[in-house]
Design an enzyme around this catalytic site. Sequence first.
Site, PDB file in Angstrom:
ATOM      1  N   GLN A   7       3.596   6.760   7.211  1.00  0.00           N
ATOM      2  CA  GLN A   7       4.070   6.391   8.528  1.00  0.00           C
ATOM      3  C   GLN A   7       5.121   7.372   8.980  1.00  0.00           C
ATOM      4  O   GLN A   7       5.422   8.333   8.276  1.00  0.00           O
ATOM      5  CB  GLN A   7       4.608   4.964   8.526  1.00  0.00           C
ATOM      6  CG  GLN A   7       3.525   3.926   8.275  1.00  0.00           C
ATOM      7  CD  GLN A   7       4.045   2.488   8.358  1.00  0.00           C
ATOM      8  OE1 GLN A   7       5.159   2.212   8.794  1.00  0.00           O
ATOM      9  NE2 GLN A   7       3.232   1.555   7.903  1.00  0.00           N
TER      10      GLN A   7
ATOM     11  N   ASN B 176      -6.042  -5.994  13.341  1.00  0.00           N
ATOM     12  CA  ASN B 176      -5.882  -4.887  12.390  1.00  0.00           C
ATOM     13  C   ASN B 176      -6.423  -5.335  11.038  1.00  0.00           C
ATOM     14  O   ASN B 176      -6.143  -6.453  10.591  1.00  0.00           O
ATOM     15  CB  ASN B 176      -4.394  -4.536  12.238  1.00  0.00           C
ATOM     16  CG  ASN B 176      -4.136  -3.672  11.010  1.00  0.00           C
ATOM     17  OD1 ASN B 176      -4.415  -2.479  11.016  1.00  0.00           O
ATOM     18  ND2 ASN B 176      -3.622  -4.269   9.944  1.00  0.00           N
ATOM     19  N   GLU B 177      -7.193  -4.467  10.425  1.00  0.00           N
ATOM     20  CA  GLU B 177      -7.756  -4.774   9.098  1.00  0.00           C
ATOM     21  C   GLU B 177      -8.255  -6.212   9.035  1.00  0.00           C
ATOM     22  O   GLU B 177      -7.870  -6.999   8.163  1.00  0.00           O
ATOM     23  CB  GLU B 177      -6.740  -4.488   7.989  1.00  0.00           C
ATOM     24  CG  GLU B 177      -6.498  -3.010   7.786  1.00  0.00           C
ATOM     25  CD  GLU B 177      -5.669  -2.680   6.546  1.00  0.00           C
ATOM     26  OE1 GLU B 177      -5.364  -3.607   5.755  1.00  0.00           O
ATOM     27  OE2 GLU B 177      -5.335  -1.500   6.377  1.00  0.00           O
TER      28      GLU B 177
ATOM     29  N   GLU C 172       5.529   0.990  11.847  1.00  0.00           N
ATOM     30  CA  GLU C 172       5.346  -0.443  11.596  1.00  0.00           C
ATOM     31  C   GLU C 172       6.689  -1.074  11.235  1.00  0.00           C
ATOM     32  O   GLU C 172       7.584  -0.402  10.715  1.00  0.00           O
ATOM     33  CB  GLU C 172       4.346  -0.650  10.451  1.00  0.00           C
ATOM     34  CG  GLU C 172       4.029  -2.116  10.169  1.00  0.00           C
ATOM     35  CD  GLU C 172       2.857  -2.296   9.207  1.00  0.00           C
ATOM     36  OE1 GLU C 172       2.412  -3.444   9.039  1.00  0.00           O
ATOM     37  OE2 GLU C 172       2.394  -1.290   8.635  1.00  0.00           O
TER      38      GLU C 172
ATOM     39  N   GLU D 267      -5.014   4.769  10.162  1.00  0.00           N
ATOM     40  CA  GLU D 267      -4.115   4.722   9.006  1.00  0.00           C
ATOM     41  C   GLU D 267      -4.679   5.659   7.956  1.00  0.00           C
ATOM     42  O   GLU D 267      -5.831   5.529   7.539  1.00  0.00           O
ATOM     43  CB  GLU D 267      -3.974   3.306   8.433  1.00  0.00           C
ATOM     44  CG  GLU D 267      -3.160   2.367   9.294  1.00  0.00           C
ATOM     45  CD  GLU D 267      -2.870   1.022   8.622  1.00  0.00           C
ATOM     46  OE1 GLU D 267      -2.766   0.988   7.373  1.00  0.00           O
ATOM     47  OE2 GLU D 267      -2.766   0.027   9.354  1.00  0.00           O
TER      48      GLU D 267
ATOM     49  N   TYR E  46      -6.487   5.585   2.366  1.00  0.00           N
ATOM     50  CA  TYR E  46      -5.279   6.127   1.755  1.00  0.00           C
ATOM     51  C   TYR E  46      -5.640   6.943   0.515  1.00  0.00           C
ATOM     52  O   TYR E  46      -6.518   6.554  -0.264  1.00  0.00           O
ATOM     53  CB  TYR E  46      -4.316   5.005   1.368  1.00  0.00           C
ATOM     54  CG  TYR E  46      -3.626   4.368   2.555  1.00  0.00           C
ATOM     55  CD1 TYR E  46      -2.482   4.940   3.092  1.00  0.00           C
ATOM     56  CD2 TYR E  46      -4.141   3.216   3.149  1.00  0.00           C
ATOM     57  CE1 TYR E  46      -1.848   4.368   4.187  1.00  0.00           C
ATOM     58  CE2 TYR E  46      -3.517   2.636   4.242  1.00  0.00           C
ATOM     59  CZ  TYR E  46      -2.370   3.219   4.752  1.00  0.00           C
ATOM     60  OH  TYR E  46      -1.747   2.651   5.852  1.00  0.00           O
TER      61      TYR E  46
END
Length: 515
Positions: free
Chosen positions: A367, A194-195, A47, A318, A261
């Site tokens: 990432q 995204n999201e 990203e 993610e 996460y």
Amino acid sequence: MNHIKRAVLTLCLVASGAVLAAPVGVTIDTTKPGPVINKNIYGQFAEHLGTGIYEGIWVGPKSKIPNVNGWRKDVVGALKAMHVPLVRWPGGCFADEYHWRDGIGAREKRPVKVNTNWGGVEENNAVGTHEFFELAEQLGAETYVNGNLGTGSAQEMSEWVEYMTSDSKSTLAELRRKNGRDKPFKVDYFAIGNEAWGCGGNMSPQHYANLYKNVETFLRAPPQYRPKMIASGGNDHDLTWTETLSKELKKQTYGISFHYYTIPTGQWEVKGMATGFKEDQWFSTLSNTIKMDGFIKNNTAVMDKYDPEKKLGFLVDEWGTWYDVEKGTNAGFLFQQNTLRDAVVAALNFNIFHDHADRVRMTNIAQMVNVLQAMIITDKDKMVLTPTYHAFQMYVPFQDATSLPLKLTNNPQYSYNGSSIPEISASAARAKDGKLYLALVNTNPTKEAEIAVDVPGQAIKSVNGRVLTSAAMDTHNSFQSPEAIKPAPFSATAGADGKLTVKIPAKAVIVVAVE
């Protein structure tokens, strides 16, 4: 009398606690192959965030740091050695503020914007569409492009897809040729937003589903260049996204994304330290990361109601650890150190993804370079490989391997402060080279484990591979000590009785070929 003496001795050993625990049993059934473990389960994510692209891997063609068309030779070489199968770009939250026309044409004429999501720094758009595909081609990786639904439009995404994929003489295809690319780019996957539940627009699932159907209608490309479409799904606390999208979009999408996460404390405000932690945060981190298994089970159970044929993929695009940023760094750059704990987290997740290979067909760790659970850390011309990098490289044989049923018996619990998790995690597969591979993780940071490996109908002579471990829970590589932790050779042979046992050290990851 001898029998009595042996019985007394046994009782004494039991009383003193000296009897060795029975080994953990690992039984692999090679007669019932399961689904193929999609290589894209080992996908990466780059990203426009901090030094994840700029400085980290892109230095520009005029840089004194050795590069090929602007991309660092050392970083690209290391990533190729890790067999990166797929890269997601340009975000993330950044994707929903990214306008693709800003990143084409002469670099010196591209507009400078402000990256409002990550650090408020200037974004000069030096890395755009052509540069991204150059990176993917250098890596030999598939491409996953994330479209802008938040501040973009159906028209903007439609024109971007045409620019990238058209083999006609249209104005956009000719513009691509003018900018140096004759043949269409190979866009393997394209996500619409995204999201959408958060930074991508704070939408409801139904509103997003309606927008998705509208946009997807206009994303046209020649059949041989058409990307697989991906819908922006939910997160760890809301099944309504998966339910709505499974029901509404099953004929129009390759898969539904999901984000989770691992945070040691479970609290976004104070997440926990990347280094210098104690066993309480070692345990909480591993305990939190294995929740991934439950999230996948819950979401795929919903998908099964609307898609029993399992045409839809569940895409964890993610995932990874998220700690408090390193002191003295820009909080918006999300830079954190990477330790043995992160390698164990990665391996635990790999084993979970393998268990759900029928639905989980892609994941993208966050990432690739310098951001969150990175593979590589750089500083100017210096580069260091992280323990997570080594975990990914050890698991390369599992890419496109055929999963095999595995049964764990007598698996003890690793307990801490009244809570417990399984001590051993394992996964097995038949790789493309024909060999049988076994991955083992010991979550216990203080105790080795003995594993009895059995493949019914097959005599096991030995196992050979690599082990990743260290004396300290937070062992990490630095520019001063770039090889403080790295894989070491590992092997074990069967005894005279034909049985094979493997001793896995505390806090360790092992990947071996079973001979």
